[in-house]
Design a protein around this motif. Sequence first.
Motif, PDB file in Angstrom:
ATOM      1  N   MET A   1       0.840  -1.210   0.000  1.00 49.79           N
ATOM      2  CA  MET A   1       0.000   0.000   0.000  1.00 49.79           C
ATOM      3  C   MET A   1       0.871   1.254   0.000  1.00 49.79           C
ATOM      4  O   MET A   1       1.778   1.388   0.817  1.00 49.79           O
ATOM      5  CB  MET A   1      -0.904  -0.050   1.247  1.00 49.79           C
ATOM      6  N   LYS A   2       0.617   2.147  -0.960  1.00 51.38           N
ATOM      7  CA  LYS A   2       1.369   3.401  -1.007  1.00 51.38           C
ATOM      8  C   LYS A   2       0.914   4.304   0.145  1.00 51.38           C
ATOM      9  O   LYS A   2      -0.270   4.509   0.361  1.00 51.38           O
ATOM     10  CB  LYS A   2       1.084   4.119  -2.331  1.00 51.38           C
ATOM     11  N   SER A   3       1.904   4.841   0.870  1.00 50.52           N
ATOM     12  CA  SER A   3       1.534   5.688   1.997  1.00 50.52           C
ATOM     13  C   SER A   3       2.365   6.962   1.950  1.00 50.52           C
ATOM     14  O   SER A   3       3.350   7.059   1.215  1.00 50.52           O
ATOM     15  CB  SER A   3       1.812   4.960   3.301  1.00 50.52           C
TER      16      SER A   3
ATOM     17  N   TYR B 170      -0.393   5.898  -5.700  1.00 53.99           N
ATOM     18  CA  TYR B 170      -1.214   6.337  -4.560  1.00 53.99           C
ATOM     19  C   TYR B 170      -2.661   6.565  -4.997  1.00 53.99           C
ATOM     20  O   TYR B 170      -3.603   6.149  -4.323  1.00 53.99           O
ATOM     21  CB  TYR B 170      -0.611   7.624  -3.989  1.00 53.99           C
ATOM     22  N   GLU B 173      -4.374   3.125  -5.981  1.00 51.04           N
ATOM     23  CA  GLU B 173      -4.763   2.336  -4.805  1.00 51.04           C
ATOM     24  C   GLU B 173      -5.895   3.010  -4.043  1.00 51.04           C
ATOM     25  O   GLU B 173      -6.811   2.347  -3.558  1.00 51.04           O
ATOM     26  CB  GLU B 173      -3.555   2.126  -3.892  1.00 51.04           C
ATOM     27  N   GLY B 174      -5.834   4.349  -3.946  1.00 50.45           N
ATOM     28  CA  GLY B 174      -6.874   5.092  -3.229  1.00 50.45           C
ATOM     29  C   GLY B 174      -8.233   4.929  -3.891  1.00 50.45           C
ATOM     30  O   GLY B 174      -9.253   4.725  -3.219  1.00 50.45           O
ATOM     31  N   GLU B 177      -9.786   1.454  -3.423  1.00 45.44           N
ATOM     32  CA  GLU B 177     -10.467   1.330  -2.127  1.00 45.44           C
ATOM     33  C   GLU B 177     -11.931   1.774  -2.220  1.00 45.44           C
ATOM     34  O   GLU B 177     -12.780   1.315  -1.475  1.00 45.44           O
ATOM     35  CB  GLU B 177      -9.787   2.222  -1.085  1.00 45.44           C
TER      36      GLU B 177
END
Lengths: 122, 180
Positions: A1-3, B170, B173-174, B177
């Motif tokens: 997961m990119k954070s 980012y 993936e966001g 979700e």
Amino acid sequence: MKSLAELQAIREKMLNQVNLRKDREDGIRVVVGMATCGIAAGARPVLNAFMSEIEKKNLANVTVTQTGCIGMCRLEPIVEVYMPGEEKVTYVKMTEDKVARIVTEHIINQKPVNEFTIGAAE
Amino acid sequence: MKELSLHILDIVQNSIKAGAKNIEIIINESTADNLMTIEINDNGSGMSKEFLKKVKDPFVTTRTTRKMGMGISLFEAAAVQCGGGLDIESELGVGTKVKASFELMSIDRAPLGDMAETMMTIISGSPEPEYLYRHTKDGKVFELDTVQLKEILGDVPLDMPEVLSWITGYIKEGLAELNI
């Protein structure tokens, strides 16, 4: 997961090499036309293919930039390659599939891919 | 254009050319209302009342290569063809708001397409303005704010390839979700 923590890590890694890519005298420029005509003809995936190919091959002296309408909309997507000391080469009707060859043959081995250029299309 | 995200890429170029320092891209999807809205707000130079009146006309443009500008007209057509529409508010010296609405489930609605690639392309082409991308779907929210990213990055520019790859990942993936 990119954070966001991962972004912090990228910052620390990049801090030492920030000036490597910016405005080098010997820099090669790839310019993609990104006006309405270019976008509609498929310029976005072409631009992104150049960026990922250049990142993959770790070519620190190449920058990918964008410009507006070049004035030949029927030949979009159009990509111009500027090598130091050489005349610019204009590639027309670009697709993602053509990008790898241009990067390898023209940008790395300095032989333009003639069959993709505006000279071959007109 | 095949994707709404391509229209967004195109319309945001207008904001950039208008010298905007802050650009917001706000997407809202509501299954219950069968509605999708896309707003692009900027604090660029804005348009005069006269120009605003004719801006949806494809034979109107600010560019000089020829006397046509299709961007706004195409975006409006994409909205109208699926039961929506396009509104523009603008004031000289204040900025411009473009709001398009779409019937979410209409078969004639173009797919949203790759928003991660659109945002990456916008940011790499013009890293100077601040961008806020907020995407809401049925109450769940994804947000990307370049003010926050620049705070973390400090002296490292936003348009470094490694940073741009992170931004693309980012967003992908966001949005995943949110089932987008």
